[in-house]
Design a protein around this motif. Structure first.
Motif: not given
Length: 74
Positions: A7, A9-10, A13, A45-46, A48, A59, A61
């Protein structure tokens, strides 16, 4: 390796993780698309990743420097 979920982070992404298990010694790829529209300068952004690992969550990056296109500013 069995990735059960990945998933961003936003909404800008979006990761695409392998659905099939990756055998020991094998390789796989995680493709991440980043939509830079409306963003500028340094971005972080990350993604996961949930998998059958210890720890179960990793995680990643993603870092970018977004330079606005002067032609698009008009």
């Amino acid at each position: 390796l069995l990735i059960t979920n990945c998933k961003g982070s936003c909404g800008c992404t979006v990761p695409k993780c392998p659905k099939e298990p990756i055998a020991p010694g094998g390789t796989g790829s995680i493709e991440v698309k980043f939509n830079s529209k409306g963003k500028k300068n340094a971005q972080s952004k990350t993604v996961t990743i949930d998998a059958n690992t210890d720890p179960a969550q990793t995680i990643l990056t993603i870092k970018a420097n977004v330079t606005p296109n002067p032609m698009m500013a008009k």
